[in-house]
Scaffold this motif. Sequence first.
Motif, PDB file in Angstrom:
ATOM      1  N   GLY A  27       0.543  -1.518  -0.074  1.00 35.09           N
ATOM      2  CA  GLY A  27       0.051   0.306  -0.220  1.00 35.09           C
ATOM      3  C   GLY A  27       0.958   1.299  -0.257  1.00 35.09           C
ATOM      4  O   GLY A  27       0.665   2.459  -0.186  1.00 35.09           O
ATOM      5  N   THR A  28       1.818   1.134   0.486  1.00 33.16           N
ATOM      6  CA  THR A  28       2.911   2.440   0.788  1.00 33.16           C
ATOM      7  C   THR A  28       3.146   3.233  -0.822  1.00 33.16           C
ATOM      8  O   THR A  28       3.201   4.638  -0.515  1.00 33.16           O
ATOM      9  CB  THR A  28       3.946   2.094   1.390  1.00 33.16           C
ATOM     10  N   VAL A  76       1.328   2.281  -3.355  1.00 35.37           N
ATOM     11  CA  VAL A  76       0.165   2.930  -4.047  1.00 35.37           C
ATOM     12  C   VAL A  76       0.473   4.184  -3.732  1.00 35.37           C
ATOM     13  O   VAL A  76      -0.016   5.078  -4.494  1.00 35.37           O
ATOM     14  CB  VAL A  76      -0.904   1.846  -3.802  1.00 35.37           C
ATOM     15  N   GLY A  77       0.612   4.499  -3.136  1.00 30.71           N
ATOM     16  CA  GLY A  77       0.577   5.821  -2.532  1.00 30.71           C
ATOM     17  C   GLY A  77       1.307   6.378  -2.493  1.00 30.71           C
ATOM     18  O   GLY A  77       1.685   8.010  -2.882  1.00 30.71           O
ATOM     19  N   PHE A  78       2.353   6.020  -2.943  1.00 29.55           N
ATOM     20  CA  PHE A  78       3.877   6.582  -2.975  1.00 29.55           C
ATOM     21  C   PHE A  78       3.335   6.881  -5.180  1.00 29.55           C
ATOM     22  O   PHE A  78       4.067   7.531  -5.273  1.00 29.55           O
ATOM     23  CB  PHE A  78       5.211   5.960  -3.247  1.00 29.55           C
ATOM     24  N   MET A  79       3.007   6.036  -5.216  1.00 33.14           N
ATOM     25  CA  MET A  79       2.629   6.365  -6.930  1.00 33.14           C
ATOM     26  C   MET A  79       1.536   7.479  -7.215  1.00 33.14           C
ATOM     27  O   MET A  79       1.852   7.853  -8.041  1.00 33.14           O
ATOM     28  CB  MET A  79       1.569   5.540  -7.814  1.00 33.14           C
ATOM     29  N   TYR A 139       9.528   7.525   2.520  1.00 31.16           N
ATOM     30  CA  TYR A 139       8.879   8.652   2.037  1.00 31.16           C
ATOM     31  C   TYR A 139       8.244   9.380   2.664  1.00 31.16           C
ATOM     32  O   TYR A 139       8.152  10.481   2.552  1.00 31.16           O
ATOM     33  CB  TYR A 139       7.158   7.597   1.961  1.00 31.16           C
ATOM     34  N   ALA A 140       8.332   8.923   4.268  1.00 36.03           N
ATOM     35  CA  ALA A 140       8.168  10.188   5.149  1.00 36.03           C
ATOM     36  C   ALA A 140       9.159  10.903   5.963  1.00 36.03           C
ATOM     37  O   ALA A 140       9.315  11.808   6.067  1.00 36.03           O
ATOM     38  CB  ALA A 140       7.858   9.175   6.607  1.00 36.03           C
ATOM     39  N   SER A 141      10.565  10.198   5.692  1.00 36.68           N
ATOM     40  CA  SER A 141      11.645  10.934   6.060  1.00 36.68           C
ATOM     41  C   SER A 141      12.511  11.550   5.483  1.00 36.68           C
ATOM     42  O   SER A 141      13.253  12.844   5.900  1.00 36.68           O
ATOM     43  CB  SER A 141      12.005  10.958   7.471  1.00 36.68           C
ATOM     44  N   PHE A 154      -4.617  -0.240   4.730  1.00 38.34           N
ATOM     45  CA  PHE A 154      -4.185   0.990   5.379  1.00 38.34           C
ATOM     46  C   PHE A 154      -2.455   1.573   4.745  1.00 38.34           C
ATOM     47  O   PHE A 154      -1.780   2.842   4.940  1.00 38.34           O
ATOM     48  CB  PHE A 154      -3.452  -0.261   6.539  1.00 38.34           C
ATOM     49  N   GLY A 155      -1.791   1.097   4.367  1.00 36.77           N
ATOM     50  CA  GLY A 155      -0.513   1.580   3.791  1.00 36.77           C
ATOM     51  C   GLY A 155      -0.567   2.598   2.857  1.00 36.77           C
ATOM     52  O   GLY A 155       0.295   3.702   2.464  1.00 36.77           O
ATOM     53  N   THR A 156      -1.664   2.586   2.056  1.00 34.41           N
ATOM     54  CA  THR A 156      -1.952   4.216   1.213  1.00 34.41           C
ATOM     55  C   THR A 156      -2.451   5.323   2.132  1.00 34.41           C
ATOM     56  O   THR A 156      -1.698   6.373   1.410  1.00 34.41           O
ATOM     57  CB  THR A 156      -2.979   3.202  -0.227  1.00 34.41           C
ATOM     58  N   ALA A 157      -3.545   5.110   3.241  1.00 30.94           N
ATOM     59  CA  ALA A 157      -3.205   5.747   3.736  1.00 30.94           C
ATOM     60  C   ALA A 157      -2.264   6.577   4.345  1.00 30.94           C
ATOM     61  O   ALA A 157      -2.006   8.325   5.098  1.00 30.94           O
ATOM     62  CB  ALA A 157      -4.780   5.850   4.322  1.00 30.94           C
ATOM     63  N   PHE A 158      -1.970   5.820   4.704  1.00 31.41           N
ATOM     64  CA  PHE A 158      -0.243   5.835   5.578  1.00 31.41           C
ATOM     65  C   PHE A 158       0.777   6.575   4.785  1.00 31.41           C
ATOM     66  O   PHE A 158       0.757   8.141   5.347  1.00 31.41           O
ATOM     67  CB  PHE A 158      -0.015   5.017   6.323  1.00 31.41           C
ATOM     68  N   THR A 159       0.997   6.707   3.467  1.00 33.64           N
ATOM     69  CA  THR A 159       1.400   7.067   3.108  1.00 33.64           C
ATOM     70  C   THR A 159       1.025   8.983   2.510  1.00 33.64           C
ATOM     71  O   THR A 159       1.953  10.075   2.726  1.00 33.64           O
ATOM     72  CB  THR A 159       1.693   6.310   1.601  1.00 33.64           C
ATOM     73  N   LEU A 160      -0.126   8.781   2.260  1.00 32.28           N
ATOM     74  CA  LEU A 160      -0.677   9.950   1.597  1.00 32.28           C
ATOM     75  C   LEU A 160      -0.976  11.210   2.828  1.00 32.28           C
ATOM     76  O   LEU A 160      -0.975  12.383   2.984  1.00 32.28           O
ATOM     77  CB  LEU A 160      -2.032   9.234   0.838  1.00 32.28           C
ATOM     78  N   ALA A 161      -0.407  10.346   4.070  1.00 28.28           N
ATOM     79  CA  ALA A 161      -0.990  10.874   5.668  1.00 28.28           C
ATOM     80  C   ALA A 161      -2.271  11.808   5.427  1.00 28.28           C
ATOM     81  O   ALA A 161      -2.113  13.364   5.777  1.00 28.28           O
ATOM     82  CB  ALA A 161       0.563  11.741   5.966  1.00 28.28           C
ATOM     83  N   THR A 162      -3.490  11.598   5.101  1.00 36.91           N
ATOM     84  CA  THR A 162      -4.047  12.757   4.360  1.00 36.91           C
ATOM     85  C   THR A 162      -5.401  12.616   5.869  1.00 36.91           C
ATOM     86  O   THR A 162      -4.508  11.825   6.744  1.00 36.91           O
ATOM     87  CB  THR A 162      -5.538  11.739   3.917  1.00 36.91           C
ATOM     88  N   ASP A 163      -5.813  13.864   5.924  1.00 36.61           N
ATOM     89  CA  ASP A 163      -6.752  14.350   6.752  1.00 36.61           C
ATOM     90  C   ASP A 163      -7.358  13.048   7.109  1.00 36.61           C
ATOM     91  O   ASP A 163      -8.381  13.381   7.787  1.00 36.61           O
ATOM     92  CB  ASP A 163      -7.057  15.062   8.189  1.00 36.61           C
TER      93      ASP A 163
END
Lengths: 301, 269
Positions: free
Chosen positions: A130-131, A133-136, B225-227, A237-246
Motif C-alpha cells: 500500500g505504501t 501505491v501511495g507513493f505512486m 517516503y516520510a523522512s 492501511f498503507g496507502t492512507a498512511f503514505t498520503l498522510a491525509t487527514d
Amino acid sequence: MSIDLDLKEGRSRPSLLSSFITPRAAAASPAILSILLIPGLVIVAAFFLIPLARVAFEVGNGPEGWGTYLLILTNARYLESLIQTLAMSAGVTMMALILCAIVGLFLVRNRFAGRSILIGTLTLPLSFPGTVVGFMVIMLAGRQGVIGGLTDAAFGSKLVFAYDIAGLFIGYLYFSIPRVILAVMASAEKLDLQLEEAARSLGASRFRVICDVILPGLMPGLISSGAICFATAMGAFGTAFTLATDIDVLPMVIYTEFTRNANIPVAAALSIVLGLITWACLAAVRSFTGEGKSLPVRGGA
Amino acid sequence: MRRTGIFYAQLGLTTLLCLFIVIPIVMSALAGVTVNVFQGLSSGLTLRWIFEVWDLYASSIFLSLWLAIACLFVTLIAGVPLAYVLVRKPGRATRLFEELLTLPVAIPGLALALALLITYGGVSGYRSSWLFILTGHVLFTLPFMVRSVAAVMSAMDMKTLEEGAASLGAGFWRRFFTVIVPNAKPGILAGALMVVTLSVGEFNLTWMLHTPLTKTLPVGLADAYASMRLEIGSAYTLIFFVLIMPLLIAMQILANRGSKPARATAEDK
C-alpha cells in the motif's frame, strides 16, 4: 509407523487384481492424517484463534466494558470514519468494476499486437505494498506530480490532489484494478458467444445484447471480484498512511487509537467490527455466487 | 474481425488505464536516478541515490529476503500436508477448517497485527525478534500456499496414483514424498512464488509488528517516503521494483503455461 501401515494395507488388499476390480482408496490412516494436520493446526490455533479471542476480551476490559462496541455507533468520530470508509470502498469498487468490465471484455474479445503487454501492465500492481501505491499517487498528483506539471504548463496553476480524498480514491483504484481485471477476464473467457449471436439474430440491438446477455453472464465474476475489491479497500492501511491525509478512514483511526492514544479497547473493538464487515462481505458473496463450492480446494475431491 | 469505432474507443480506454498504472512507475524510476528532481532530468543522471539507499536500508532489504525464505519454508512444511488432507478428506469438518484457515486473508492486516500484539506483545524476546514478523507473514500467506497446492492435487487423479504406488508396496510416507509431492509440483511452485512475493511486499501487518531493529523492505519504504528526499524514496522504490519484477514475471509465465491448452482450443474455434 510406516511399516505398521504397510502391513495393514497389505491385509486389506489381497491381490493386485482385486485392487483393480474394486478400487479402494489407498487412504492414510487417521493417525497419519492428524500428524499431517498438526503444523497447520498449531499455527492457526496459537497465532490466530487465541489472539482473536484475546482481542475480543480486551474490548470488555475497557472503562466502557462491552459498551465499547456501542461507541462506534454513538461516538461521532468513529461513526463518521466508518461511514466514510464504507462510502469510499463502495465508490472505488463501482468505479473499478465499470472500468474493468469494459477493458476486460475488450482484452478477451480482441487479438492485436501488444495485447499481452497491456494485460501485463494492468496486473502489475497486484503485489505492490500500500505504501508504494501511495507513493505512486504522489508521483501522479502530488506537488511534483505529472498532473500538476501538465496543468501548470496548460493553465498556469498546479492541480494537486494527492493528499485529499481524491488522492486516496485514486490510490485505492490503483490497487483495485489488477484484482478486478483478472476476475473479469476469467469470467469473460467463459461467456457463450452463441447466446449473443442468437440474441443478435433475433433482432436485439447492441445495447440490448450488452444488458441482457453479456452483463448477466459476467455478473458472478463481477460480484465476487467486487467483494474482494471492497474488502481490500476497507482494510487498506498503507496507502492512507503514505498520503498522510487527514481523512479518517477506519484503519487509520484504529492505528492512531492504538499507537498514539493507547486506547486499546477502542482499537480492538474497531478492529473486530472492521474484520467482521470484510469477512461477512466475502462470505455472503461466496455463498451467493456459489463460488465457495467451485473453489479449487474442493473441486475434484 | 472488423475494427469499429467501438474497438478504438475501448482500446483508448485500455491504453488510458495502462498509462494510469505505468506513468507513476516510470516517473518514480526516473526520479530515483535523477540528480535533482526539482530541476528535472536536465540536472543529469546519477546512481548516487541508489547507493545512499543501499547504505541506509541494505539490512532491511536482506531481512525481507530472509523473512520471505523463512516464510516459504514454514508454509511448505505446514501447507503441503494440509492441502493433502483437505483434498483427501472432504467433509464438513474440512470445510470448516478451511474457512478458518482463509480467515486471515479476509481480515485486514492491521486487525490481525493488533491481535498478535495484544496477545504476544509482552513476550519480550519474541516481540523484538524477526520471528514475530514471521508469524504474521505465515498467517497471511499460508492460505495461498494451501489453495494453490490443493488446486493441483484435486485436478490430478491422486486416488489412482496412490493406489498404484500402494499396490507396489509403497508405504504412506514413501507415497507422499515420491508420488504426491512430485506430482503436485506445479501447485507447490506457484504457491511458493505467491508466498515469496506477498511476504516481500507485506506492509499492513509488518508495520505494526516491526521494531526499530526489525525493519523490512516495505517498512523502510514507508520510512523513506516520510523522512527522506523524494530522490531517495524513488531510488528505494526502484530497488523494490527490480526485486519484485522477476517474481511477477515468473508468476505470469507459470499461469500462462497452465492455461495454454484451454486458450489454444478457444482460438481454434
